[in-house]
Design a protein around this motif. Sequence first.
Motif, PDB file in Angstrom:
ATOM      1  N   ILE A  91       0.854  -1.184   0.000  1.00  0.00           N
ATOM      2  CA  ILE A  91       0.000   0.000   0.000  1.00  0.00           C
ATOM      3  C   ILE A  91       0.891   1.236   0.000  1.00  0.00           C
ATOM      4  N   VAL A  92       0.707   2.100  -0.993  1.00  0.00           N
ATOM      5  CA  VAL A  92       1.419   3.373  -1.076  1.00  0.00           C
ATOM      6  C   VAL A  92       0.359   4.465  -0.990  1.00  0.00           C
ATOM      7  N   ARG A  93       0.308   5.178   0.143  1.00  0.00           N
ATOM      8  CA  ARG A  93      -0.831   6.072   0.364  1.00  0.00           C
ATOM      9  C   ARG A  93      -0.415   7.339   1.121  1.00  0.00           C
ATOM     10  N   ASN A  94      -1.189   8.382   0.866  1.00  0.00           N
ATOM     11  CA  ASN A  94      -1.071   9.637   1.624  1.00  0.00           C
ATOM     12  C   ASN A  94       0.329  10.235   1.547  1.00  0.00           C
ATOM     13  N   ASN A  95       0.930  10.152   0.357  1.00  0.00           N
ATOM     14  CA  ASN A  95       2.243  10.756   0.156  1.00  0.00           C
ATOM     15  C   ASN A  95       2.109  12.005  -0.713  1.00  0.00           C
ATOM     16  N   THR A  96       3.071  12.916  -0.612  1.00  0.00           N
ATOM     17  CA  THR A  96       3.021  14.157  -1.377  1.00  0.00           C
ATOM     18  C   THR A  96       4.302  14.331  -2.180  1.00  0.00           C
ATOM     19  N   GLY A  97       4.176  14.997  -3.309  1.00  0.00           N
ATOM     20  CA  GLY A  97       5.319  15.247  -4.183  1.00  0.00           C
ATOM     21  C   GLY A  97       5.010  14.813  -5.594  1.00  0.00           C
ATOM     22  N   GLY A  98       5.919  14.055  -6.206  1.00  0.00           N
ATOM     23  CA  GLY A  98       5.677  13.520  -7.535  1.00  0.00           C
ATOM     24  C   GLY A  98       4.815  12.272  -7.467  1.00  0.00           C
ATOM     25  N   LYS A  99       4.950  11.395  -8.445  1.00  0.00           N
ATOM     26  CA  LYS A  99       4.173  10.162  -8.439  1.00  0.00           C
ATOM     27  C   LYS A  99       4.464   9.353  -7.170  1.00  0.00           C
ATOM     28  N   GLY A 100       3.463   8.640  -6.695  1.00  0.00           N
ATOM     29  CA  GLY A 100       3.684   7.794  -5.530  1.00  0.00           C
ATOM     30  C   GLY A 100       4.800   6.801  -5.761  1.00  0.00           C
ATOM     31  N   ILE A 101       4.814   6.198  -6.952  1.00  0.00           N
ATOM     32  CA  ILE A 101       5.865   5.260  -7.360  1.00  0.00           C
ATOM     33  C   ILE A 101       6.432   5.739  -8.687  1.00  0.00           C
ATOM     34  N   CYS A 102       7.755   5.843  -8.754  1.00  0.00           N
ATOM     35  CA  CYS A 102       8.419   6.266  -9.983  1.00  0.00           C
ATOM     36  C   CYS A 102       9.531   5.277 -10.296  1.00  0.00           C
ATOM     37  N   ASN A 103       9.345   4.486 -11.356  1.00  0.00           N
ATOM     38  CA  ASN A 103      10.358   3.535 -11.822  1.00  0.00           C
ATOM     39  C   ASN A 103      10.754   3.929 -13.240  1.00  0.00           C
ATOM     40  N   THR A 104      11.956   4.455 -13.389  1.00  0.00           N
ATOM     41  CA  THR A 104      12.372   4.956 -14.691  1.00  0.00           C
ATOM     42  C   THR A 104      13.829   4.579 -14.960  1.00  0.00           C
ATOM     43  N   ILE A 105      14.324   5.009 -16.105  1.00  0.00           N
ATOM     44  CA  ILE A 105      15.721   4.834 -16.480  1.00  0.00           C
ATOM     45  C   ILE A 105      16.390   6.204 -16.504  1.00  0.00           C
ATOM     46  N   GLU A 106      17.514   6.340 -15.817  1.00  0.00           N
ATOM     47  CA  GLU A 106      18.254   7.590 -15.916  1.00  0.00           C
ATOM     48  C   GLU A 106      18.830   7.722 -17.313  1.00  0.00           C
ATOM     49  N   TYR A 107      18.835   8.937 -17.812  1.00  0.00           N
ATOM     50  CA  TYR A 107      19.216   9.176 -19.200  1.00  0.00           C
ATOM     51  C   TYR A 107      20.617   8.663 -19.526  1.00  0.00           C
ATOM     52  N   ASN A 108      21.564   8.824 -18.571  1.00  0.00           N
ATOM     53  CA  ASN A 108      22.956   8.454 -18.826  1.00  0.00           C
ATOM     54  C   ASN A 108      23.288   7.014 -18.446  1.00  0.00           C
TER      55      ASN A 108
END
Length: 768
Positions: free
Chosen positions: A430-447
């Motif tokens: 459960i990912v809840r009641n958080n503030t900022g960007g997306k609750g979950i962010c799974n990405t690739i760094e550009y470099n």
Amino acid sequence: MNIKLQKMLSFCFAKPTIILMFVFVSVCSLLNAITHHIKQDGTGNFTAIQEGIIAATDNDTILVYPGTYYENIDYLEKSLSVASLYIITPEDSLINQTIIDGNQQARCLKINECENASIIGFTIQNGYALESGVSESYQGGGIFIKNVANAWVSSCKIKDNKAFDCGGLYINNSNVILDGNIISYNRGIRYAGGLGFSGNNTTLQFNETNLNSIYLNYSATGSDIYIGYNIPDVVNIITDTLTVNEPDFFFIGPSHLCTISQLNSIIEPIDQDLYVAPEGDDSNSGLTTYEPLQTLAWAQTLIKRNDENPNTIHLAEGTYSRSLNNQVFPMNIKQGVIYKGISSNNTILDAESEYPFFFQYSRNQDEFSTLILKDLKLTNGECLDESYAGAINIYQADLHLNNVIIENCNGNIGSAILTQNGYCNFNNVIVRNNTGGKGICNTIEYNCPNPVLNATYINTKVEHNYPGVEFNGGAIRLGGHPNILGEYKAQIINCEIIDNYNDFFYVTGGASGLTIHDNIVVDVVNSTFGDNTLLYDTGCTNSVNNSELNIFNSILYNNDGYSTILWENALINISNSLIEGGDDNVNYQQTPSVINWLEGNVNEDPLWQNEGDFPFSLTSNSPCINAGTLDLPPEIELPEFDLAGNPRIYGETIDMGAYEYQGDSQSINENVIVIPEISQISNYPNPFNPSTTIKLDLAESGEIELAIYNIKGQKIKTFLNAYSAKGHFMIVWQGTDDNQKKVASGQYFIKLNVNGKEKAISKCILLK
């Protein structure tokens, strides 16, 4: 003769290869240098070290007599030697008696923008450099060295210092010799507890005769030593004593940027499970629940990495925080270790809105950081700066969460979780009641040189996540690499994405639910998106850019804005799903982009319960009942249970959404008995508190035993132990054992034996 020159020449004969460069560049200018005597009793030239530095000119010596000097010293860009009487009489007692104490106000010592400098024979302690984001104010709590042509740190004890980066000693774009120092018990918040160095003009030499020791420091990345990615050459780390033999990236790294030689170690790692409790003590062995450790950081340091058979750090019930029991956040990540609590409601890590819980973010790391968390709650995490998340930050991630709650965290790019490159596996999260960007962010760094992203979310809730000061809220962001084709894929199975809010506006509004981009393929299966809101109704629930989204058996209903916005090269396939508004509720923002509306889709009210513990479960007249499909891609595996703990398939076929309708008990014809074809056990609710109803479908007559077992395999409760005819049975368990005592929170197993043979087993979870 000037003291500095006299000492330097004597060292030249003892260690010619080490000191040669200092003599070569310095002898001529030292002939006319002055020695300034610092004595606290007033019999010298000055009583404070900084006063001597102010009066000095290049190549002078500041000779410091014994005493504790509560100062934050700056060489003021001068080429100076600051030394204790150890430079005349090399006795360790003089190091212990001559102390530069930063008094936890600022760093102890700053050396920068000069030709030659040395610090010799001091204890350097209690320096602080914690102004995150302020240039040169957050590195090197003990000593800060930058842009120095030739620096010499000799015979110093650097201890109990703290910095955002590099608690003990920070070196940047400088040529430095380390000679006979002990760097210990320092803390770096983000990188390098003991020693950190970076810069493409940095050269670091470890004296091979008068050896250094670096041990028992702590940081989220590289507890003892961290090497920056732009170091020009492999560094030969030659030491007397390190924390452990053959240190991995937890202690020193990245490993491909250095070679390590050592004679001794402080700790022999423990190759077995360890136990931690809020009321524990770090002087305990930690080997049993009767002698628990107190801090997770010390347990991490002690426990041995075991990749093939991971050891477990067991966390007892209670709250773990800095103010309550000296916990250290953010924590480093120890490979080959599992962190396991009692339950996600009863074992709580509280960062008290100061730092995140885990942070390991080295671009240079040559292996994935494996973090395995089970049965824990993480609350009140705070991001380190504008680039990170509030709870978990990992570069090169191998992240596994099972029965974990992450709530009330504040982040930026990710409000709760940020991984860049790697693998994620979530189950019952459960990912809840958080503030900022997306609750979950799974990405690739550009470099990232070798990008990969593979994420799986099963029985996961992402709910009530909102914008922060700078970032725009929403639920999940998944992204591959824009220029490098690779293995970028994600599965969202049996998940609930509800009541998330996004306030972004660019060409259109933002996405409150799912944002995918850059060559990733995402499968959404039996998931529910509902009540997600936007500041701008021109936004959407899901945004797809240069990626593929496949939606099966899912519900998107009662969300603000469009159901989907398609950007360039977006491909979406939808089957057996309820999408409010259908194709009329889609924004084709850029071309070429395509939605394929396949079989079984509907545009109706899903008729949710809208109340109770599971408001997004289905009512008896829902068009989503038996409207799903089991004709799914072979790589998709459905879980055994839905989000309410009920069997995932009930009736003719699977339903749409995250909840399986279990039938209306009032509509059953009590005169008709349907004999089950196989024996089955289920219980509802699951997890439960304080009671749950066990449903037994018995396919054969015989001697029946139905009992509850704990995770140790011990039988704690017997319901049936008698002959029974086949049929359907309902039994309520009140969470008690055979002595009618309440059992503890945790996992239990319901086991059915028929005629002495095990026929069915089912897991249930009691949460208090």
